[in-house]
Design a protein around this motif. Structure first.
Motif: not given
Length: 199
Positions: A23-35
């Motif tokens: 989640e920290e990495i996604a936030t840093r890169h503006g990425a979305t995640i599907t769990y």
């Protein structure tokens, strides 16, 4: 905007050791995640893996050493022989699927709370009270534990099929929208570098 499909198992110690770094990495890169929680033992069976209990003693001993080292590196408390493992991962997985559909809370925190309950807090994540408590702590309605059971079961099975079809074979497993694949919490730095355009 980059996207990450996150295949994981709530009973996996390596999913636990990932913490909330994804989640920290996604936030840093503006990425979305599907769990995408799945049955990791089913994934092993479909892709040539061996469940921990059936592995050669050499592999079992190495696994224990590696878990101890990885826990020390992350600073996370880890019980190498938790009281409630293995347990049924379906109830916690269905709750994550329902929470993702409902929105309104912190999915990364929810996933980590189930893993922490299993690997550090000596709780059985198959039990209704534990499922509800983790939902509430992550900002979700605890009643989601009782909703969408059929949809949860269908999504849980579909996640396994998708994981197999897309080249996953363990958990945690991260797949980007460009089909770059990263296996294991120890590859999160590589995922970060990839999203930075450096790898």
């Amino acid at each position: 905007m980059p996207h990450i499909d996150y295949f994981f198992a709530t009973i996996s110690p390596y999913t636990y050791l990932a913490g909330e770094r994804l989640e920290e990495i996604a936030t840093r890169h503006g990425a979305t995640i599907t769990y995408k929680p799945l049955d990791v033992i089913g994934l092993f069976a479909r892709t040539g893996g061996t469940p921990p209990k059936d592995r050669h003693e050499n592999r079992k001993e190495y696994r224990v050493q590696e878990l101890r080292r990885q826990a020390a590196k992350t600073g996370l408390t880890l019980n190498l022989q938790p009281a409630h493992w293995p347990t049924n991962p379906a109830p916690s997985s269905y709750a994550i699927i329902a929470a993702q559909a409902a929105g309104g809370g912190d999915l990364g925190k929810l996933v980590h709370s189930y893993c922490r309950a299993c690997w550090a807090e000596e709780k059985d994540i198959a039990q209704d009270d534990v499922v509800r408590s983790c939902l509430e702590a992550a900002g979700f309605d605890p009643a989601l534990a009782d909703k969408g059971m059929l949809a949860g079961a269908e999504a849980y099975a579909a996640n396994l099929e998708e994981a197999v079809s897309r080249g996953a074979f363990g958990a945690p497993f991260y797949i980007t929208d460009g089909d770059e694949r990263f296996w294991g919490q120890d590859r999160l730095d590589d995922l970060d570098l990839h999203l930075s355009g450096k790898l």
